[in-house]
Design a protein around this motif. Sequence first.
Motif, PDB file in Angstrom:
ATOM      1  N   ASP A  94       0.838  -1.203   0.000  1.00 15.63           N
ATOM      2  CA  ASP A  94       0.000   0.000   0.000  1.00 15.63           C
ATOM      3  C   ASP A  94       0.870   1.250   0.000  1.00 15.63           C
ATOM      4  OD1 ASP A  94      -2.678   1.290   0.301  1.00 15.63           O
ATOM      5  OD2 ASP A  94      -1.802   1.962   2.197  1.00 15.63           O
ATOM      6  N   ASP A  95       1.925   1.261   0.818  1.00 16.91           N
ATOM      7  CA  ASP A  95       2.828   2.415   0.852  1.00 16.91           C
ATOM      8  C   ASP A  95       3.513   2.622  -0.495  1.00 16.91           C
ATOM      9  OD1 ASP A  95       2.162   2.778   3.489  1.00 16.91           O
ATOM     10  OD2 ASP A  95       3.976   1.826   4.288  1.00 16.91           O
ATOM     11  N   ALA A  96       3.750   1.525  -1.236  1.00 13.90           N
ATOM     12  CA  ALA A  96       4.408   1.611  -2.549  1.00 13.90           C
ATOM     13  C   ALA A  96       3.422   1.946  -3.672  1.00 13.90           C
ATOM     14  CB  ALA A  96       5.126   0.313  -2.858  1.00 13.90           C
ATOM     15  N   GLY A  97       2.138   2.067  -3.351  1.00 13.24           N
ATOM     16  CA  GLY A  97       1.134   2.375  -4.361  1.00 13.24           C
ATOM     17  C   GLY A  97       0.817   1.217  -5.286  1.00 13.24           C
ATOM     18  N   LEU A  98       1.026  -0.004  -4.806  1.00 13.89           N
ATOM     19  CA  LEU A  98       0.807  -1.184  -5.646  1.00 13.89           C
ATOM     20  C   LEU A  98      -0.361  -2.033  -5.167  1.00 13.89           C
ATOM     21  CD1 LEU A  98       4.542  -2.256  -6.085  1.00 13.89           C
ATOM     22  CD2 LEU A  98       3.057  -1.298  -7.844  1.00 13.89           C
ATOM     23  N   ASP A  99      -1.167  -1.499  -4.259  1.00 14.15           N
ATOM     24  CA  ASP A  99      -2.252  -2.296  -3.691  1.00 14.15           C
ATOM     25  C   ASP A  99      -3.302  -2.688  -4.723  1.00 14.15           C
ATOM     26  OD1 ASP A  99      -2.464   0.586  -3.503  1.00 14.15           O
ATOM     27  OD2 ASP A  99      -4.452   0.275  -2.662  1.00 14.15           O
ATOM     28  N   GLU A 100      -3.439  -1.902  -5.804  1.00 19.26           N
ATOM     29  CA  GLU A 100      -4.434  -2.246  -6.820  1.00 19.26           C
ATOM     30  C   GLU A 100      -3.932  -3.321  -7.777  1.00 19.26           C
ATOM     31  OE1 GLU A 100      -5.800   1.155  -8.891  1.00 19.26           O
ATOM     32  OE2 GLU A 100      -6.708   2.101  -7.110  1.00 19.26           O
ATOM     33  N   ARG A 101      -2.634  -3.487  -7.873  1.00 10.66           N
ATOM     34  CA  ARG A 101      -2.073  -4.484  -8.790  1.00 10.66           C
ATOM     35  C   ARG A 101      -1.736  -5.791  -8.093  1.00 10.66           C
ATOM     36  NH1 ARG A 101       2.417  -3.083 -12.728  1.00 10.66           N
ATOM     37  NH2 ARG A 101       1.669  -5.113 -13.429  1.00 10.66           N
ATOM     38  N   VAL A 102      -1.725  -5.786  -6.764  1.00 10.35           N
ATOM     39  CA  VAL A 102      -1.370  -6.983  -6.000  1.00 10.35           C
ATOM     40  C   VAL A 102      -2.494  -7.288  -5.013  1.00 10.35           C
ATOM     41  CG1 VAL A 102       0.299  -8.092  -4.490  1.00 10.35           C
ATOM     42  CG2 VAL A 102       1.086  -6.431  -6.196  1.00 10.35           C
ATOM     43  N   THR A 103      -3.039  -8.489  -5.101  1.00  8.17           N
ATOM     44  CA  THR A 103      -4.042  -8.979  -4.156  1.00  8.17           C
ATOM     45  C   THR A 103      -3.354  -9.855  -3.123  1.00  8.17           C
ATOM     46  OG1 THR A 103      -5.772  -8.951  -5.852  1.00  8.17           O
ATOM     47  CG2 THR A 103      -6.162 -10.321  -3.893  1.00  8.17           C
ATOM     48  N   ILE A 104      -3.702  -9.662  -1.839  1.00  7.61           N
ATOM     49  CA  ILE A 104      -3.072 -10.420  -0.763  1.00  7.61           C
ATOM     50  C   ILE A 104      -4.137 -11.226  -0.040  1.00  7.61           C
ATOM     51  CG2 ILE A 104      -1.663 -10.286   1.313  1.00  7.61           C
ATOM     52  CD1 ILE A 104      -0.711  -7.570   0.388  1.00  7.61           C
ATOM     53  N   SER A 105      -3.861 -12.515   0.138  1.00  7.62           N
ATOM     54  CA  SER A 105      -4.781 -13.381   0.877  1.00  7.62           C
ATOM     55  C   SER A 105      -3.999 -14.528   1.478  1.00  7.62           C
ATOM     56  CB  SER A 105      -5.873 -13.920  -0.052  1.00  7.62           C
ATOM     57  OG  SER A 105      -5.335 -14.846  -0.977  1.00  7.62           O
ATOM     58  N   ASP A 106      -4.715 -15.455   2.102  1.00 10.01           N
ATOM     59  CA  ASP A 106      -4.038 -16.624   2.664  1.00 10.01           C
ATOM     60  C   ASP A 106      -3.976 -17.779   1.679  1.00 10.01           C
ATOM     61  OD1 ASP A 106      -6.675 -17.287   2.589  1.00 10.01           O
ATOM     62  OD2 ASP A 106      -6.796 -17.987   4.667  1.00 10.01           O
ATOM     63  N   ASP A 107      -4.459 -17.574   0.456  1.00 15.72           N
ATOM     64  CA  ASP A 107      -4.475 -18.649  -0.531  1.00 15.72           C
ATOM     65  C   ASP A 107      -4.412 -18.043  -1.934  1.00 15.72           C
ATOM     66  OD1 ASP A 107      -4.542 -21.139  -1.602  1.00 15.72           O
ATOM     67  OD2 ASP A 107      -6.582 -21.632  -0.991  1.00 15.72           O
ATOM     68  N   LEU A 108      -4.100 -18.869  -2.910  1.00 16.81           N
ATOM     69  CA  LEU A 108      -4.080 -18.423  -4.305  1.00 16.81           C
ATOM     70  C   LEU A 108      -5.515 -18.450  -4.827  1.00 16.81           C
ATOM     71  CD1 LEU A 108      -0.914 -20.307  -5.606  1.00 16.81           C
ATOM     72  CD2 LEU A 108      -1.105 -17.878  -5.077  1.00 16.81           C
ATOM     73  N   THR A 109      -6.201 -17.315  -4.686  1.00  9.21           N
ATOM     74  CA  THR A 109      -7.643 -17.275  -4.961  1.00  9.21           C
ATOM     75  C   THR A 109      -7.994 -16.733  -6.333  1.00  9.21           C
ATOM     76  OG1 THR A 109      -7.760 -15.087  -3.906  1.00  9.21           O
ATOM     77  CG2 THR A 109      -8.174 -17.013  -2.524  1.00  9.21           C
TER      78      THR A 109
END
Length: 562
Positions: free
Chosen positions: A265-280
């Motif tokens: 989020d600080d790097a401005g990449l939150d829209e291009r990278v999804t974070i979860s506990d699994d490959l969803t």
Amino acid sequence: MDRGSAPHGPQGEHRGHRAGASRKRILDGSDFAGGQVSPRGHPPPLASADDRCPRERGEASLVPRERRKDPGPSRHSVRPRVPRGVDDNPRGEDRCAGGGEPPELRVAAALSGGNRPGARALRKGRRPLNPRGLNARDGFREGVRGRENLVASLCDRGLLTSPAIERALRSLDLEKWLPPELRGLAYANAPIPFHANFRGAVLPSPTALVALLQLLDLRPELNVGIVGGCAGYPAALVAKAMEGGHVTLAEVDANLREVAARNLDDAGLDERVTISDDLTEGPFQRILVLDPTQRPMREVSGRLADPGFVVSRGSSPEQLAFQKRIRSGGEDLDLSITDMPAGPPGAGEGRAVMWSRLLIRDALVEHAWEARLVGHHDTHFAEGIDETFAGGPLDTKIHDLDTTRLAARRAFHAAYILQSLGELEDAEDLYLRSLCLFPTAEGHTFLGWTYSFRGDLNRAIDECKLAIETDPSFGNPYNDIGAYLIELERPDEAIPWLKSAIESTRYCCYFYAHTNLGRLYMLRGQTQLARKHLEEAVKINPGYEPAMDLLRRLNRQTDYVA
């Protein structure tokens, strides 16, 4: 001269000499009657734990010999402390013309630390300044590798060939992805921790990470999955190197997942990278597995598109290779990549990088950061580090270390592994980082040892003097200065430094200094003093062959020619 086995620093090469050998041959160590030994006297890389001098754990430093356990015929005996050693001539003085004198020592009141009672040697005069403090402006000191140096080195060695990945590396400030107390480790060419817990939170080395990213063969608009958070830094590199496309980052640890989310989020990449506990967000054309313990390959392969492939490192010590599973036409092909030609253009096959060696190296360093003992090599290095820091400020048996001090100790551990493997530039860099985190006499001494491996003995001596300012009680640097002066063909100047090593109160290997003094006195024809020191060396360590060989020469009245 004797600098001893690697765990104790540069205590000396095992050098004895045939009768009639020239002075030049004796001083450059090219002639040794005792047989062939490894360079600088330390055991070969990855030697077993039984090939080094053991330390008896859990006992006070002064234990009567009759109460010590028998180490067995195949191992050296435990070395007792010898606070004052042999008194050659208490009224005499040894001046070091041009080399300076060792600082005068006095013994302060006894201190008690856990189960290690003992005295502390203090240097007369003002309290030493911290010579390796963090640079208040940017956290780095001169000589520590930065981002541009690291990227240029990877390019120059032919390891980084992708312009897109090079641009991504140059566009991200790695130190911003690390907690403040660990930012001094950024851009080291070795695995480093990205979280204060260390265990399960170690970034791959830049070399390994670049190799993995290049094996991904990133192209525009791909859907990429990554297993293992690594603070979000590898996901950011993939997103930066790939035009368009999307990255899904799977991390099972909620705390590490939060760290990665905050950094992205600080790097401005939150829209291009999804974070979860699994490959969803599958299926994925590319999957990068950074932590193979989080998902079995069978499960990861189930999220793979056709065509597509998975890239990972081996998940066990027996699989230290890059793994690539390619799916095409409904069939899977598994590849194991251990050797990959690399190096500057035109370097030829002789300069090829051995990926298997890199991964072995990285595995040892990762185990050091995480304090894991997976095999006997890990045990060998860990015991050496325990012995080196015994009784000092980074001794974990008597001090509860905060994150910064623990990182300093483990950065030293990693540097020592790299030095033992002959990777001196990277070892020097990590010793410097350890000193930036927390200055220690051990760090200065071993950094000086690295300089000596590279032929810079004067710089090695300067580093040992910084070690003495940092902790005058630590015996290694006194002996090392003596050893370096002998190598510089200034043996008379070496004597007072070797005497100071014997007088030090925190030194596990007094027999090295005694042997060096015995050898020097033999060169000067002072056989009585030589015998006294050599007998003391054998008394401390009955299995120490160089001292025994010199005593045999004295008993045979064989000339010792310099």
